[in-house]
Design a protein around this motif. Structure first.
Motif, PDB file in Angstrom:
ATOM      1  N   ASP A 165       0.995  -1.255  -0.078  1.00 18.64           N
ATOM      2  CA  ASP A 165       0.052   0.109   0.085  1.00 18.64           C
ATOM      3  C   ASP A 165       1.117   1.309   0.054  1.00 18.64           C
ATOM      4  N   ALA A 166       1.204   1.770  -1.011  1.00 19.37           N
ATOM      5  CA  ALA A 166       2.276   2.847  -1.419  1.00 19.37           C
ATOM      6  C   ALA A 166       1.703   4.332  -1.145  1.00 19.37           C
ATOM      7  N   PHE A 167       2.409   5.057  -0.468  1.00 20.82           N
ATOM      8  CA  PHE A 167       2.293   6.540  -0.472  1.00 20.82           C
ATOM      9  C   PHE A 167       3.333   7.035  -0.831  1.00 20.82           C
ATOM     10  N   TYR A 168       3.335   8.001  -1.972  1.00 13.75           N
ATOM     11  CA  TYR A 168       4.574   8.637  -2.276  1.00 13.75           C
ATOM     12  C   TYR A 168       4.518  10.247  -2.705  1.00 13.75           C
ATOM     13  N   MET A 169       5.222  11.132  -2.148  1.00 12.68           N
ATOM     14  CA  MET A 169       4.904  12.318  -2.258  1.00 12.68           C
ATOM     15  C   MET A 169       6.053  13.337  -2.817  1.00 12.68           C
ATOM     16  N   VAL A 170       5.879  14.489  -3.305  1.00 10.30           N
ATOM     17  CA  VAL A 170       6.878  15.422  -3.737  1.00 10.30           C
ATOM     18  C   VAL A 170       6.873  16.375  -2.591  1.00 10.30           C
ATOM     19  N   VAL A 171       8.023  16.407  -1.853  1.00  7.88           N
ATOM     20  CA  VAL A 171       8.444  17.141  -0.553  1.00  7.88           C
ATOM     21  C   VAL A 171       8.713  18.659  -0.731  1.00  7.88           C
ATOM     22  N   ASP A 172       7.748  19.361  -0.963  1.00  9.26           N
ATOM     23  CA  ASP A 172       8.173  20.723  -1.191  1.00  9.26           C
ATOM     24  C   ASP A 172       8.501  21.621   0.212  1.00  9.26           C
ATOM     25  N   LEU A 173       7.759  20.950   1.244  1.00  8.42           N
ATOM     26  CA  LEU A 173       8.359  21.692   2.762  1.00  8.42           C
ATOM     27  C   LEU A 173       9.635  21.158   2.792  1.00  8.42           C
TER      28      LEU A 173
END
Ligand code: AQP
Length: 332
Positions: free
Chosen positions: A35-43
């Motif tokens: 169950d995959a969560f991927y993000m672009v970490v702009d912070l």
């Protein structure tokens, strides 16, 4: 299904080969088993100065590249970190649980602040590993697919999860790093003793995936090897050649042993010419697919909006539990 979470910064404009082989490639592979969560970490990106319009454009560009690399919004949750405010909220709680000395031991901060000069390094850069702790714990991730340079931050995440659980009762899953030995560290093409990196590598040592394929081929052909002539894997004695073999093997699926056999008695030039071709074949469709996503910003934004909504459902539940455990009075 076990859960994975990972993130990538939007700052570089283009992902480099180290980002792809060390992390993103595994993200794509884990979509079906996890169950995959991927993000672009702009912070995380704003821990160093950013030009606002460029940051916005680079955030879309990073998402486009992730989709071009093979992330499928139907099989994973892809979102932008700042779209889920719980990251910053849990980040504060984690800041308050971290010792100053503990945070000071993070080697990445030491390296980066030394490069920038301690007066220019921000407090955000100092506490960024702690925001990363919140990123991971919010999703109760079991594993975090990253490159070797992130191992210490995952250790910190484990320590803080255990500390929180010990102090306030079981709340967070204690995550493990997911680091593939073969591609844990892709090295600079000109200085094979250091990792390929957007801030430390020289342009010739760094392969940006969106560069002109011809320029990329040229960089491979001028990669540093050694004065020996034998093509064999030996990370200590022959780091340059070994790095090229790792890249070649990962992109084609041929094993290192097969490659050593294939190039027995051949010159470094032959290996480099073939690898340059392999790279061109890989980056050319990647560039085209990225551009297709960029040409359709509405679709891209709607993928990210759906991702953020899914992510928030999970993140909000975890944050509420954490706030409650800490003793913050719920708003009526
Ligand atoms: N050389 C590398 N080999 C293997 N994995 C790597 N990663 C980065 N460089 C290598 C992994 O890529 C993921 C996302 O990286 P990021 O840009 O979000 O983080 P980063 O570590 O800041 O990338 P850079 O290029 O190394 O930036 P600087 O120069 O600023 O430090 C992570 O999983 C990372 O491990």
């Amino acid at each position: 299904r076990p859960r994975v979470l990972s993130g990538i910064q939007p700052t570089a404009g283009s992902f480099h080969l180290g980002n792809y082989l060390g992390a993103v490639r595994q993200w794509v592979a884990l979509q079906d088993s996890h169950d995959a969560f991927y993000m672009v970490v702009d912070l995380h990106a704003i821990t160093v100065p950013q030009e606002p319009a460029e940051l916005r454009a680079n955030t879309r560009l990073a998402a486009a590249q992730l989709l071009a690399a093979g992330l499928d919004p139907d099989r994973c949750t892809l979102f932008v970190q700042s779209h889920v405010p719980e990251h910053a909220q849990l980040g504060w709680v984690m800041n308050c649980l971290t010792g100053f000395g503990e945070a000071s031991r993070m080697t990445q901060f030491k390296d980066k602040s030394a490069r920038q000069g301690s007066d220019r390094a921000t407090v955000g850069l100092f506490t960024y590993p702690i925001l990363q702790v919140a990123d991971i714990l919010l999703y109760q991730a079991h594993q975090v697919p990253v490159g070797e340079d992130q191992r210490q931050h995952i250790e910190l995440t484990r320590d803080l999860a255990e500390r929180f659980n010990g102090r306030f009762g079981d709340t967070f899953t204690v995550p493990a790093p997911y680091i593939l030995k073969e591609t844990a560290k892709i090295f600079d093409l000109q200085e094979p003793a250091i990792k390929m990196s957007k801030s430390a590598s020289t342009p010739k040592g760094l392969i940006n995936l969106l560069d002109e394929p011809k320029a990329t081929a040229k960089k491979i052909k001028s990669a540093v090897t050694d004065t020996d002539t034998v093509i064999r894997y030996d990370a200590v004695e022959k780091p340059g050649v070994s790095n090229l073999l790792t890249i070649y093997s990962t992109l084609t699926g041929e094993t290192i042993a097969e490659l050593e056999k294939k190039y027995e008695g051949k010159m470094y030039g032959a290996l480099k010419t073939d690898l340059a071709e392999v790279m061109v074949e890989f980056v050319t469709p990647f560039r085209t697919r990225t551009q297709e996503y960029l040409d359709d910003p509405e679709t891209l934004d709607s993928i990210l909006a759906k991702g953020a909504e899914k992510a928030r459902t999970v993140a909000a539940e975890t944050l509420a539990q954490a706030y409650e455990k800490v003793g913050l009075l719920p708003a009526k």
